[in-house]
Design an enzyme around this catalytic site. Sequence first.
Site, PDB file in Angstrom:
ATOM      1  N   PHE A 172       0.798  -1.228   0.000  1.00  0.00           N
ATOM      2  CA  PHE A 172       0.000   0.000   0.000  1.00  0.00           C
ATOM      3  C   PHE A 172       0.826   1.271   0.000  1.00  0.00           C
ATOM      4  O   PHE A 172       0.339   2.334  -0.368  1.00  0.00           O
ATOM      5  CB  PHE A 172      -0.931   0.020   1.228  1.00  0.00           C
ATOM      6  CG  PHE A 172      -0.219   0.307   2.550  1.00  0.00           C
ATOM      7  CD1 PHE A 172       0.074   1.605   2.942  1.00  0.00           C
ATOM      8  CD2 PHE A 172       0.142  -0.728   3.402  1.00  0.00           C
ATOM      9  CE1 PHE A 172       0.721   1.868   4.150  1.00  0.00           C
ATOM     10  CE2 PHE A 172       0.792  -0.481   4.603  1.00  0.00           C
ATOM     11  CZ  PHE A 172       1.080   0.830   4.978  1.00  0.00           C
TER      12      PHE A 172
ATOM     13  N   LYS B  68      -0.999  -7.162  -9.050  1.00  0.00           N
ATOM     14  CA  LYS B  68      -1.993  -7.279  -7.984  1.00  0.00           C
ATOM     15  C   LYS B  68      -1.814  -6.051  -7.097  1.00  0.00           C
ATOM     16  O   LYS B  68      -0.923  -6.004  -6.246  1.00  0.00           O
ATOM     17  CB  LYS B  68      -1.789  -8.560  -7.184  1.00  0.00           C
ATOM     18  CG  LYS B  68      -2.752  -8.717  -6.010  1.00  0.00           C
ATOM     19  CD  LYS B  68      -2.431  -9.980  -5.217  1.00  0.00           C
ATOM     20  CE  LYS B  68      -3.298 -10.108  -3.974  1.00  0.00           C
ATOM     21  NZ  LYS B  68      -3.006  -9.075  -2.948  1.00  0.00           N
TER      22      LYS B  68
ATOM     23  N   CYS C 161       9.969   1.432   3.669  1.00  0.00           N
ATOM     24  CA  CYS C 161      10.992   0.476   4.100  1.00  0.00           C
ATOM     25  C   CYS C 161      12.375   1.113   4.187  1.00  0.00           C
ATOM     26  O   CYS C 161      13.304   0.486   4.676  1.00  0.00           O
ATOM     27  CB  CYS C 161      11.025  -0.744   3.170  1.00  0.00           C
ATOM     28  SG  CYS C 161      11.402  -0.348   1.465  1.00  0.00           S
TER      29      CYS C 161
ATOM     30  N   GLU D 134       9.944  -4.049  12.837  1.00  0.00           N
ATOM     31  CA  GLU D 134       9.441  -2.968  12.002  1.00  0.00           C
ATOM     32  C   GLU D 134       8.052  -2.531  12.490  1.00  0.00           C
ATOM     33  O   GLU D 134       7.125  -3.335  12.553  1.00  0.00           O
ATOM     34  CB  GLU D 134       9.363  -3.396  10.541  1.00  0.00           C
ATOM     35  CG  GLU D 134       8.946  -2.268   9.613  1.00  0.00           C
ATOM     36  CD  GLU D 134       8.871  -2.710   8.164  1.00  0.00           C
ATOM     37  OE1 GLU D 134       9.661  -2.215   7.352  1.00  0.00           O
ATOM     38  OE2 GLU D 134       8.009  -3.558   7.864  1.00  0.00           O
TER      39      GLU D 134
END
Length: 502
Positions: free
Chosen positions: A149, A174, A282, A383
């Site tokens: 996302f 996808k 990230c 994370e």
Amino acid sequence: MEKLKYACNGKWLDSKTDKWMDVYDPSKGEVIAQAPCCTKEEVQAVLDAAQEAYKSWSKTPVIGRTQILYKFRDLVIKNMEDLTRMVAREHGKIWAEAEGDLLKVKEPVELACGAATLMQGESLTETSTGYDSMMIREPIGVFAGIVPFNFPAMIPFGWMTPLCIAAGNCMVLKLSSSTPMSGIKLLELLMEAGLPPGVVSVVTTDRTVGDLFLTSPIVKGITFVGTTEVGLQVYAKAAAHGKRVQAQCEAKNHALVMNDAALERTAMGIINSAFGCAGERCMALPVVVAQESIHDKLVTEIVEKTKALKVGCAYDKASGMGPVVNKKHLDRIHGWIEKGVKEGAKLVLDGRGVKVPGFENGFFIGPTIFDGVTEDMSIGREEIFGPVLAIKKVKTLEEGIKLINNSRFANGAVIYTSSGYDARNFSLQIDGGMVGINVGIPVPVGMFPFSGHKQSFFGDLHCLGKDGIRFFTESKVITSTWFDEGSASKKVDTWDGSIGGR
């Protein structure tokens, strides 16, 4: 309520599903569209169309393929304002960050426009007497991209698609059901640029149906971005079905701040890196490791400057930080903050309870800072993917490098210092695949690969750069010899591939 479509064979179709997934405007906390959970039959039809499209697309001269990408680039620039608003609205990035998401589409497209050079092979004459050898790069077939996302433009149409189709392959994306609208609009522009039907398609669906990408013989490779847990499953299952995989996964990037660093500039770099995109990237910088002698001063500098950051509506150009993507993710971040308090970390700035006038239902959380974080605390190891910064303390460069290398993740690592000696030692000894020296977000330009290490990446070839071209092509070596009719009966083919050969 807008019901989104999926793309199959160059057409936008209504799904026959009875399951729809909400797409939010995170600034308002309101549903703005619904994405279909496409059925297995619909996804299979998309794959079949891509396989058929590959037959002619792979035969299209590479210069013809890149001409479409040139036009696509120009359309992205022409529609930059509307695209930026769309990314900000469906994701929650502030205006400058949303525009940056799209500039990171433009950059890899420009790289892919050089595919005629990037795909060139190698040759050698007289590999043995009268024999020549040539290595060429060929497309492979249909690839599937599984999109997260957090970068709804850059990842599907920057990292995944341009090099794939420039090399002569087809791509089925996808899209994330949380942020699919930007990807849909970008495919519309790619079609407007002249892309033939079926070369790129988009679907939204759940993980059960998405499993078809990992097992279908039509799909030759998977490019994935997401969590380490899911990435490892994707890597294992797709590889077991004979597919090549690149899986970009989680991170816990650290910055080591030495006592000779320029503290004010360092603090600003850390704030931008830790709280930009609300920490939902990230290559965020969620951990700072400070040398003891400057620790207290650095913490004070970071906290005071962070307090000036304005949290607000994503598409208000005055905002300094926007909301997170949805309520579920907001609750998850709150849970991590509560866990940090229970683990004994010192909460020096609490971002919970932030309210934005006029946007009271938005998914907002302010920058949050923990000090005194130790290695036994999970908030400093795992994370969080939100605007939460953990600060640790070390005595020496060597201790800092050891601490950082203890992480199971190794996307990136940063050092702030004025010492070239320390910077060089850090860059050579650190595990991180992308290293910053006084650079808070060491994301390379598209000509270089996005090089995560350890449990931040599974695969052999990273996305972008020369790695990207190698991932989307297969090498073939051709050995040849020639003779005329008169000499044919006198010459015996004894080539065995050895040096000298005969």
